[in-house]
Design a protein around this motif. Structure first.
Motif, PDB file in Angstrom:
ATOM      1  N   HIS A   1     -26.288 111.786  22.602  1.00  0.00           N
ATOM      2  CA  HIS A   1     -26.956 110.821  23.475  1.00  0.00           C
ATOM      3  C   HIS A   1     -26.702 111.109  24.942  1.00  0.00           C
ATOM      4  O   HIS A   1     -27.546 110.849  25.788  1.00  0.00           O
TER       5      HIS A   1
ATOM      6  N   ASN B   1     -29.827 105.446  26.877  1.00  0.00           N
ATOM      7  CA  ASN B   1     -29.213 106.521  26.087  1.00  0.00           C
ATOM      8  C   ASN B   1     -27.762 106.728  26.445  1.00  0.00           C
ATOM      9  O   ASN B   1     -26.908 106.860  25.584  1.00  0.00           O
TER      10      ASN B   1
ATOM     11  N   MET C   1     -26.004 107.480  19.047  1.00  0.00           N
ATOM     12  CA  MET C   1     -27.090 106.584  18.670  1.00  0.00           C
ATOM     13  C   MET C   1     -27.169 106.462  17.148  1.00  0.00           C
ATOM     14  O   MET C   1     -26.674 107.323  16.423  1.00  0.00           O
TER      15      MET C   1
ATOM     16  N   SER D   1     -29.682 107.052  15.294  1.00  0.00           N
ATOM     17  CA  SER D   1     -30.245 108.304  14.812  1.00  0.00           C
ATOM     18  C   SER D   1     -30.329 109.306  15.954  1.00  0.00           C
ATOM     19  O   SER D   1     -31.176 109.194  16.832  1.00  0.00           O
TER      20      SER D   1
ATOM     21  N   MET E   1     -33.803 111.199  15.879  1.00  0.00           N
ATOM     22  CA  MET E   1     -34.916 110.457  16.473  1.00  0.00           C
ATOM     23  C   MET E   1     -34.801 110.446  17.992  1.00  0.00           C
ATOM     24  O   MET E   1     -35.788 110.522  18.719  1.00  0.00           O
ATOM     25  N   ASN E   2     -33.561 110.354  18.435  1.00  0.00           N
ATOM     26  CA  ASN E   2     -33.314 110.343  19.869  1.00  0.00           C
ATOM     27  C   ASN E   2     -33.768 111.657  20.503  1.00  0.00           C
ATOM     28  O   ASN E   2     -34.398 111.680  21.549  1.00  0.00           O
TER      29      ASN E   2
ATOM     30  N   SER F   1     -37.404 111.737  20.620  1.00  0.00           N
ATOM     31  CA  SER F   1     -37.887 110.886  21.697  1.00  0.00           C
ATOM     32  C   SER F   1     -37.975 111.685  22.986  1.00  0.00           C
ATOM     33  O   SER F   1     -38.982 111.631  23.705  1.00  0.00           O
TER      34      SER F   1
ATOM     35  N   ASN G   1     -34.408 103.087  18.283  1.00  0.00           N
ATOM     36  CA  ASN G   1     -33.040 103.590  18.251  1.00  0.00           C
ATOM     37  C   ASN G   1     -32.075 102.702  19.039  1.00  0.00           C
ATOM     38  O   ASN G   1     -30.979 102.393  18.577  1.00  0.00           O
TER      39      ASN G   1
ATOM     40  N   THR H   1     -29.095 100.659  17.336  1.00  0.00           N
ATOM     41  CA  THR H   1     -27.729 100.983  17.737  1.00  0.00           C
ATOM     42  C   THR H   1     -26.988  99.740  18.215  1.00  0.00           C
ATOM     43  O   THR H   1     -25.847  99.505  17.817  1.00  0.00           O
TER      44      THR H   1
END
Lengths: 626, 351
Positions: free
Chosen positions: A35, A119, A131, A133, A136-137, A140, A206, A210
């Motif tokens: 992140h 983030n 995070m 995921s 997914m981050n 993104s 996310n 989180t």
């Protein structure tokens, strides 16, 4: 529930640690799932976009301030967009205005701001390894990157980028015959925005997951820093509103390319009557502003969260009215969904609807006012340390007030008749959402730079940067109120056609000079940012003497953030200058049982529960290992 | 190229300045804790800013007063202007109070080494007060606004002069209903180079419609603008009337008002012998957005009636369209459009 979460987190962290040493360059810096790296990617992309967006504004300010100036010297850059006699092309002027808006609102103040700080701070401040995921981050960011590339590409096509205003109202945006920017440029805009929305949703889901699931032991919602509350609410607003923009964009794509008539009806253009019947351009505006208005708060709330944290830390005082702050953010978040039609008072919408939206709109001023008063009360009897971050936060409060108050004019439908689409609204939103959010972002960078890069930014350059920007922004936008009250319409390439708009040539030139100076001053920041990244003074572990969890990590936190166990949280994040305490701050990780000298009566009662919780936690951990 | 060079030069200067300042910093060997000198300077600058900022606002508001307070020439415009200034005083008060506190506190409570901030996390009473006070003030403003808004958007009076305004890329067009006070129907599919409005000539109301180059309005009488657009969104905007309403293709809109000053009176009031009411476009509509100007002339009622009588109907200026009128209506058309028999014969012959 808690036990299950703990398992997941711990498992993930061990895996992450194993991976850590095997990461190659690509995995670590490019397709990273960490992140912190993704936050930096968003930040640097955001900064690049901000420079482009700012540069565009310099160009069109030159046109507005000095309409007779020869733009010949821009030909190497703009080529055919400079006419044979050295004037800027009116169509390209609109394209620059459009792209300036799009870039600043979406790419800088949405992706660059939320993407960076949600983030970076969510896992660090709630006490999570990463995070929910990481994958997914990463997606993104890369959807955002792809979106950026496509949006940037649209500058280089022969018909130019989208030019119908950042709100892309059809039919103008739907018909390539209407203006050249509505051709391929608009198609690219729509594709880029569709990808952008995917990116925002991936990020937003996310963030929410989180915050809900991965808070460390003891980090209840009532102990969350206001930053996290702000990011959390922002993400929820984004998840609920961005899909509506996507649907609006999809219908527009269908109208543009597949002959549907969602937004088109009874149009005669370019010498022919189009077959479309029964559509409504107003429908698009409803859909657009259903996102568009919450978007204002998507841009603003993270900044308000960031400054709440910074103002409290640097006033060495608890934020005044923590619960009222949360309440007003929830209030703003909720109300932001039911005020959208105040952008549409003069569209011919039913006047009764206008009355309702005016009422709802002015209600939203109440939570905003509460926030301002709370900020000011936080400063009262503080011991204020003017770090650059603190200066920018105070600047934000000032912009928020100045721009917020003019909202009472715009939100009043009867006054909006005259002020709508004049420079008054330009001044209003540039102060309240543009500059305020931008200052929040800068404040955040100055404040968390040591955590991001393990080094300090230079404070003196920060001061200079602040004062030049603060004064500069007021010099740009304050005079615009006068121009707006005089009724000058926005998005005008030139005012020379109208006697009614023949005044203020001096003030327009003044604004342009101020804009160029303010833009130039941002290079001080750019230098400070990139220079300090490599050559800045090494940071200490808690340079601002702050209470929040991120400052308990190593100076350069690795993958997983804390090398050992994640610290537990025992108190709210705003125990600054507590009477009786030896220091003027008590980090969230210090148990109440260790600070009997400064505990408030009700806190002493909590000590028992605290130790019980500790025991429980130990039991879980031993279970885990067996 | 130039920009690149300029940027490079600027960066160089910044780097140099920075180097010098850090060297001085190193030489001074700063102690731990906040740098109290910088802190004092910033605190004092907060106060200085407050004073200079206030001064600049007062000065500019004074100097530009005549430029931003523009003449108003409609009945509802006077009401909204009043409300504007009431709102200005209310928000101005809030602006001054909050800014004075913000910058004064920032200055007053700047860091001092042996100071300690007051632990003051909340105060329900204060919170309630500053929730209720804005709420009450806002309620009053809302009620005031609703009242005015309802009046402005109410149904136009029966006797209103009806004027159609149509936006197109990049001009305004206007159409008057003529003697019968009824605008004829239109159909966008009938639009062509001459029939810009798409007038439907099967509707006998359209025979006497006329389409002048300027809009004329009677002073002191209610006027209803019927507004439409034929290609993209436009917005009818007359600053002096405090009037704005979008022109939407496929969805006619309207706005009614009472002009209160004739063009001649405005010329006197503004001291500008060339003054004209101007109709502008306030909704981005393409490259020529900034050129959509039309002159509006406000006449004394008698002059207005005279002007109206002098206007030739659209049909009489475009007799070739008689052919598209249904046979049984031609007679009516010739009479109500005021075409003389000779012109009618010519067009008959051309059939």
């Amino acid at each position: 529930m808690d036990t299950a979460d703990l398992h997941i987190v711990e498992d993930h962290s061990t895996e992450a640690h194993d991976d850590h040493h095997e990461q190659g360059f690509v995995e670590k810096y490019i397709f990273s799932q960490d992140h912190k790296t993704i936050a930096k990617q968003f930040l640097i992309s955001g900064i690049l976009w901000a420079v482009i967006g700012g540069l565009l504004s310099v160009f069109f300010r030159l046109q507005l301030g000095f309409p007779n100036m020869s733009m010949e010297w821009l030909r190497p850059l703009l080529g055919g967009w400079i006419s044979a006699n050295g004037q800027l092309d009116p169509g390209f002027y609109l394209a620059m205005v459009t792209m300036h808006g799009t870039i600043m609102v979406f790419f800088v103040l949405t992706a660059g701001l939320s993407g960076t700080f949600s983030n970076f701070l969510i896992p660090l401040q709630i006490g999570a390894r990463d995070m929910a995921s990481g994958f997914m981050n990463m997606l993104s960011y890369w959807f955002f990157f792809l979106s950026s590339v496509i949006m940037f590409t649209s500058f280089f096509i022969s018909t130019g980028p989208a030019s119908g205003g950042w709100v892309i109202y059809p039919p103008l945006s739907a018909l390539p015959q209407a203006m050249s920017g509505s051709g391929l440029g608009m198609t690219l805009w729509l594709i880029a925005m569709a990808l952008f929305i995917v990116s925002t949703l991936l990020g937003g889901i996310n963030y929410v997951a989180t915050v809900i699931n991965l808070r460390t032991d003891g980090m209840s919602f009532t102990k969350l820093p206001l930053t996290i509350w702000a990011f959390f609410l922002t993400a929820i607003i984004g998840i609920l509103s961005f899909p509506v923009l996507l649907s609006a964009a999809l219908l527009l794509i269908l109208d543009r390319s597949f002959g549907t008539s969602f937004y088109l009806s009874e149009i005669y253009i370019g010498g022919e009557a189009l077959p479309n019947l029964g559509g409504s351009p107003i429908l698009f505006q409803h859909l657009f502003w259903f996102l568009g208005h919450p978007e204002v708060y998507i841009v603003l709330l993270p900044s308000l969260g960031i400054t709440s944290e910074i103002i409290s830390t640097n006033s060495r005082k608890p934020i005044f009215g923590y619960k009222a702050m949360i309440g007003s953010m929830i209030g703003i978040g909720f109300l932001s969904f039911i005020v959208w039609a105040h952008h549409m008072f003069v569209t011919g919408m039913n006047p009764f609807l206008g009355s309702i939206f005016m009422l709802l709109t002015l209600i939203i001023a109440i939570p905003s006012a509460i926030k301002v008063f709370n900020y000011i009360a936080t400063l009262w009897q503080g011991n204020i340390v003017f770090t650059p971050a603190m200066l920018f936060s105070i600047g934000l409060v000032s912009f928020f007030i100045s721009g917020g108050l003019t909202g009472l004019f715009m939100g009043n439908s009867a006054l909006d008749i005259q002020l709508h689409d004049t420079y008054f609204i330009v001044a209003h939103f540039h102060l309240v959402m543009g500059s305020a959010a931008f200052f929040g972002m800068l404040a955040g960078v100055y404040h968390w730079f040591p955590k991001m890069f393990g080094r300090m930014m230079d404070a003196k350059l920060g001061y200079i940067h602040f004062w030049l920007s603060f004064i500069g922004i007021y010099l740009i936008f304050f005079p615009m109120h006068y121009i707006g009250i005089a009724g000058f319409p926005r998005r005008y390439y030139s005012f020379t056609n109208f006697d009614a708009f023949s005044s203020f040539t001096d003030l327009n030139a003044f604004i342009s000079v101020a804009a160029i100076a303010t833009f130039t001053a941002q290079f001080i920041f750019l230098f400070n940012f990139f220079y300090s990244m490599f050559r800045g003074k090494k940071a200490s572990s808690n340079p601002w003497k702050s209470n929040t969890l991120e400052w308990t990590t190593p100076i350069n936190p690795g993958h997983g953030n804390w090398p050992g166990e994640i610290p537990k949280v025992y108190r709210w994040p705003y125990d600054y200058s507590k009477p009786g305490a030896p220091d003027d701050f008590i980090p969230q990780t210090v148990p109440l049982s260790e600070t009997p000298e400064s505990n408030l009566p009700h806190e002493n009662e909590l000590i028992n529960m605290e130790s019980k919780a500790d025991d429980d936690a130990i039991v879980i951990n031993t279970d885990d290992k067996e | 190229m130039l920009i690149g060079l300029g940027t490079l030069l600027l960066l160089l200067v910044v780097v140099l300045l920075y180097k010098v300042s850090t060297m001085i910093g190193v030489a001074k060997n700063k102690s731990e804790g906040p740098d109290s000198r910088s802190n004092n300077i910033n605190g004092i600058l907060m106060l200085v800013f407050l004073i200079v900022f206030s001064g600049a606002i007062v000065y500019s508001a004074y100097v530009y007063y005549d430029d931003y307070v523009i003449p108003v020439a409609s009945q509802h415009g006077v009401t909204t202007d009043d409300m504007f200034w009431v709102t200005m005083w209310v928000t101005g008060f809030a602006f001054v109070v909050t800014h004075v506190l913000l910058f004064y506190y920032a200055f007053r409570y700047r860091y001092r080494k042996n100071n300690k901030a007051t632990f003051y996390p909340d105060n329900s009473k204060l919170e309630v007060i500053w929730t209720i006070v804005p709420a009450v003030v806002l309620t009053l403003l809302v009620l005031y606004g609703l009242n005015v808004w309802t009046d402005i958007t109410s149904q136009a009076p029966e006797e209103s002069e009806v004027v159609e305004i149509m936006g197109m890329q990049f001009a305004w067009k206007t159409r008057y209903p003529g003697n019968d006070n009824q605008l004829g129907n239109y159909d966008y599919k009938k639009i062509d180079a001459a029939n810009m409005f798409g007038m439907d000539l099967t509707d006998k109301n359209s025979f006497d419609d006329f389409t002048p180059r300027e809009i004329h309005l009677p002073k002191g009488k209610p006027v209803l603008f019927n507004i439409r657009a034929r290609d993209v969104l436009h917005s009818v905007y007359v600053p002096a009337f405090r009037l704005k309403m979008d022109a939407v293709p496929g969805m006619p809109t309207k706005f009614w008002f009472i002009p209160t000053k004739s063009t001649a009176e405005m010329r006197e009031e503004t001291g500008n012998p060339d003054f004209n009411y101007e109709l502008a476009c306030a909704e981005i509509c393409g490259d020529g957005h900034f050129t959509m100007r039309m002159v509006i002339v406000v006449d004394e009622p008698a002059d207005y009636e005279k002007w109206k009588k002098e206007q030739q109907t659209w049909l009489s200026k475009n007799p070739e369209y008689i052919s598209s009128i249904p046979e049984e209506l031609r007679e009516v058309a010739l009479i109500s459009s005021g075409i003389n028999t000779e012109a009618a014969k010519v067009s008959e012959a051309s059939l």
